[in-house]
Enzyme design. Structure first.
Site, PDB file in Angstrom:
ATOM      1  N   CYS A   1      67.062  -3.547  31.926  1.00 32.36           N
ATOM      2  CA  CYS A   1      67.556  -3.772  33.195  1.00 32.36           C
ATOM      3  C   CYS A   1      68.845  -4.723  32.916  1.00 32.36           C
ATOM      4  O   CYS A   1      70.040  -4.326  33.521  1.00 32.36           O
ATOM      5  CB  CYS A   1      66.810  -4.714  34.006  1.00 32.36           C
ATOM      6  SG  CYS A   1      65.078  -4.146  34.432  1.00 32.36           S
ATOM      7  N   ASP A   2      68.923  -5.453  32.082  1.00 26.61           N
ATOM      8  CA  ASP A   2      70.006  -6.541  32.043  1.00 26.61           C
ATOM      9  C   ASP A   2      70.764  -6.307  30.648  1.00 26.61           C
ATOM     10  O   ASP A   2      71.849  -6.946  30.535  1.00 26.61           O
ATOM     11  CB  ASP A   2      69.429  -7.812  32.156  1.00 26.61           C
ATOM     12  CG  ASP A   2      68.883  -8.185  33.245  1.00 26.61           C
ATOM     13  OD1 ASP A   2      69.427  -7.532  34.173  1.00 26.61           O
ATOM     14  OD2 ASP A   2      68.082  -8.941  33.535  1.00 26.61           O
TER      15      ASP A   2
ATOM     16  N   CYS B   1      64.069  -8.483  31.200  1.00 27.97           N
ATOM     17  CA  CYS B   1      63.990  -7.008  31.027  1.00 27.97           C
ATOM     18  C   CYS B   1      65.219  -6.673  30.226  1.00 27.97           C
ATOM     19  O   CYS B   1      66.243  -6.636  30.925  1.00 27.97           O
ATOM     20  CB  CYS B   1      64.075  -6.656  32.503  1.00 27.97           C
ATOM     21  SG  CYS B   1      64.075  -4.792  32.492  1.00 27.97           S
TER      22      CYS B   1
HETATM   23  C1  FAD Z   1      65.092  -9.566  36.883  1.00 28.38           C
HETATM   24  C2  FAD Z   1      64.591  -8.307  36.917  1.00 28.38           C
HETATM   25  C3  FAD Z   1      65.653  -7.315  36.806  1.00 28.38           C
HETATM   26  C4  FAD Z   1      65.062  -6.050  37.060  1.00 28.38           C
HETATM   27  N1  FAD Z   1      66.107  -5.019  37.101  1.00 28.38           N
HETATM   28  C5  FAD Z   1      65.886  -3.792  37.053  1.00 28.38           C
HETATM   29  C6  FAD Z   1      66.828  -2.766  37.073  1.00 28.38           C
HETATM   30  O1  FAD Z   1      67.997  -2.999  36.890  1.00 28.38           O
HETATM   31  N2  FAD Z   1      66.173  -1.403  37.268  1.00 28.38           N
HETATM   32  C7  FAD Z   1      64.966  -1.022  37.309  1.00 28.38           C
HETATM   33  O2  FAD Z   1      64.499   0.134  37.534  1.00 28.38           O
HETATM   34  N3  FAD Z   1      63.885  -2.321  37.373  1.00 28.38           N
HETATM   35  C8  FAD Z   1      64.451  -3.351  37.283  1.00 28.38           C
HETATM   36  N4  FAD Z   1      63.276  -4.408  37.274  1.00 28.38           N
HETATM   37  C9  FAD Z   1      62.121  -3.998  37.502  1.00 28.38           C
HETATM   38  C10 FAD Z   1      61.607  -3.541  38.995  1.00 28.38           C
HETATM   39  O3  FAD Z   1      62.126  -4.994  39.729  1.00 28.38           O
HETATM   40  C11 FAD Z   1      60.217  -3.532  38.800  1.00 28.38           C
HETATM   41  O4  FAD Z   1      59.812  -2.358  38.340  1.00 28.38           O
HETATM   42  C12 FAD Z   1      60.059  -2.934  40.619  1.00 28.38           C
HETATM   43  O5  FAD Z   1      60.205  -4.162  41.161  1.00 28.38           O
HETATM   44  C13 FAD Z   1      58.234  -2.907  40.684  1.00 28.38           C
HETATM   45  O6  FAD Z   1      58.318  -2.593  42.018  1.00 28.38           O
HETATM   46  P1  FAD Z   1      56.904  -2.905  42.696  1.00 28.38           P
HETATM   47  O7  FAD Z   1      56.789  -2.440  44.021  1.00 28.38           O
HETATM   48  O8  FAD Z   1      55.706  -2.225  41.782  1.00 28.38           O
HETATM   49  O9  FAD Z   1      56.376  -4.450  42.546  1.00 28.38           O
HETATM   50  P2  FAD Z   1      56.975  -5.789  43.049  1.00 28.38           P
HETATM   51  O10 FAD Z   1      58.711  -5.530  43.089  1.00 28.38           O
HETATM   52  O11 FAD Z   1      56.602  -6.782  41.929  1.00 28.38           O
HETATM   53  O12 FAD Z   1      56.761  -6.311  44.258  1.00 28.38           O
HETATM   54  C14 FAD Z   1      55.402  -6.639  44.760  1.00 28.38           C
HETATM   55  C15 FAD Z   1      55.342  -6.831  46.107  1.00 28.38           C
HETATM   56  O13 FAD Z   1      53.908  -7.338  46.063  1.00 28.38           O
HETATM   57  C16 FAD Z   1      53.710  -8.547  46.868  1.00 28.38           C
HETATM   58  N5  FAD Z   1      52.459  -9.065  46.931  1.00 28.38           N
HETATM   59  C17 FAD Z   1      51.711  -9.578  45.648  1.00 28.38           C
HETATM   60  N6  FAD Z   1      50.630 -10.102  46.040  1.00 28.38           N
HETATM   61  C18 FAD Z   1      50.544  -9.861  47.268  1.00 28.38           C
HETATM   62  C19 FAD Z   1      49.613 -10.411  48.404  1.00 28.38           C
HETATM   63  N7  FAD Z   1      48.290 -10.864  47.651  1.00 28.38           N
HETATM   64  N8  FAD Z   1      49.678 -10.105  49.412  1.00 28.38           N
HETATM   65  C20 FAD Z   1      50.721  -9.382  50.110  1.00 28.38           C
HETATM   66  N9  FAD Z   1      51.702  -9.271  49.033  1.00 28.38           N
HETATM   67  C21 FAD Z   1      51.690  -9.282  47.908  1.00 28.38           C
HETATM   68  C22 FAD Z   1      54.909  -9.140  46.489  1.00 28.38           C
HETATM   69  O14 FAD Z   1      55.194 -10.387  47.378  1.00 28.38           O
HETATM   70  C23 FAD Z   1      56.251  -8.260  46.339  1.00 28.38           C
HETATM   71  O15 FAD Z   1      56.814  -7.913  47.706  1.00 28.38           O
HETATM   72  C24 FAD Z   1      63.867  -5.816  37.039  1.00 28.38           C
HETATM   73  C25 FAD Z   1      62.830  -6.908  37.089  1.00 28.38           C
HETATM   74  C26 FAD Z   1      63.303  -7.947  36.919  1.00 28.38           C
HETATM   75  C27 FAD Z   1      62.158  -9.136  36.673  1.00 28.38           C
END
Ligand code: FAD
Length: 309
Positions: free
Chosen positions: A134-135, A131
């Site tokens: 992000c980084d 990303c």
């Molecule tokens: C290395 C990295 C750095 C990042 N840095 C930033 C940053 O600095 N700023 C920023 O704004 N964004 C950043 N992001 C992006 C940000 O992390 C994502 O946009 C955000 O986490 C999305 O949130 P979400 O809740 O949609 O999904 P996720 O964070 O992906 O969470 C998904 C959840 O669903 C759960 N899950 C999946 N399948 C199942 C299942 N079958 N049963 C139960 N639970 C399940 C997982 O275990 C997890 O808890 C970064 C991403 C990465 C990879």
């Protein structure tokens, strides 16, 4: 019988948990294999409002969980293995046990496609990242040569964004033309600090021994020639995989598996709502996922209120 089950504890799931808990819906929130979601895999988050000094990703997610729990959200370390949504209440199979729910919020996120190299995994967060937004601004990447792997719109966006910080951005692509839209490809290739490396794949990220990225080993797919390209960071931009397989064939999604809501967070199945990266291939940020979690919680609240009138 649960009023609402939330699948996922990333920014989307925990924000939905906070709002539904405050609406007295006593949500059951399932963590899956990654409690706290993707943000727990990063060190410093500098663009989440409210933290002028930045905040550690793990700490931010721990705080979100505590905030939701304070209002009664129940967080369970468990994974949804199957769903039956043709009958009401819905039935989820969670670690082998059935759970019945009036409503479901899908907040299961999306994973990044990896190159599949051992050295890539070993150097993740030590120069390998997925990303640029992000980084990219981290000190370790400033005024350094960087590599972006990919040839689509995302790779072009990442490469263009990184020109703000990098001395040179090498765009490594397995073909000799970009897959990105014409305008994006033209703009990317016209940039004086972006240098394409055609017909090539990364076969190793260097240097595991030094415990940081110093370069990549490349293979030219046309000539089979190997070479080493020095760089301080590798940004892998070869696509995402939404965690939506459970709902395939039931909930409307695009050809890549991103859930397509009918309106707001409302899916084609009444009572099932969606939030976060599993339905967002455009913004993919912590704050947008949190915002979508909030919207889904409000939609659930209104749906249940209308049912019980
Ligand atoms: C290395 C990295 C750095 C990042 N840095 C930033 C940053 O600095 N700023 C920023 O704004 N964004 C950043 N992001 C992006 C940000 O992390 C994502 O946009 C955000 O986490 C999305 O949130 P979400 O809740 O949609 O999904 P996720 O964070 O992906 O969470 C998904 C959840 O669903 C759960 N899950 C999946 N399948 C199942 C299942 N079958 N049963 C139960 N639970 C399940 C997982 O275990 C997890 O808890 C970064 C991403 C990465 C990879």
């Amino acid at each position: 019988m649960e009023k609402v089950v939330i699948i996922g504890t990333g920014c989307a799931g925990l924000t939905a948990a906070l709002y539904t808990a405050r609406a007295n819906l006593n949500p059951l929130v399932l963590t899956g294999v990654m409690p706290g979601g993707l943000l727990t895999t990063t060190s410093i988050v500098e663009n989440f409002p409210g933290f002028p000094e930045g905040i550690d990703g793990y700490e931010l997610m721990t705080r979100m969980q505590k905030q939701a729990e304070r209002f009664g959200a129940r967080i369970k370390f468990a994974t949804v293995e199957a769903v039956e949504v043709s009958k009401r209440p819905f039935t989820l199979t969670v670690d082998g046990d059935p759970i019945q729910a009036e409503t479901i919020i899908i907040a299961s996120g999306a994973g990044h496609r990896h190159l599949g190299l051992e050295s890539e995994d070993q150097l993740e967060k030590k120069g390998v990242t997925y990303c640029a937004t992000c980084d990219g601004a981290l000190p370790m990447f400033r005024n350094q040569p960087l590599v972006v792997v990919g040839g689509g719109d995302s790779a072009c966006e990442e490469a263009t964004y990184l020109t703000r910080f990098a001395s040179t951005v090498y765009l490594v692509h397995r073909r000799d033309t970009l897959r990105a839209s014409k305008i994006m490809a033209e703009r990317t290739l016209a940039h004086p600090r972006i240098k394409p490396v055609w017909d090539s794949v990364v076969t190793e990220v260097l240097d595991v021994k030094q415990d940081k990225v110093t370069g990549v080993r490349l293979k030219n797919l046309k000539t089979n020639a190997e070479s080493v390209l020095d760089c301080a960071g590798v940004f892998v931009a070869i696509g995402h995989l939404p965690n939506t397989q459970l709902f395939k064939g039931v909930i409307d999604m695009d050809e890549n598996g991103y859930i397509i809501p009918k309106e707001g967070s409302i899916t084609n199945v009444p009572g099932i709502f969606v939030a976060g990266d599993c339905s967002d291939h455009v913004y993919r940020q912590a704050i947008t996922a949190a915002g979508m979690g909030c919207a889904a919680a409000i939609d659930v609240e209104r749906y249940l209120a209308a049912l019980n009138q």
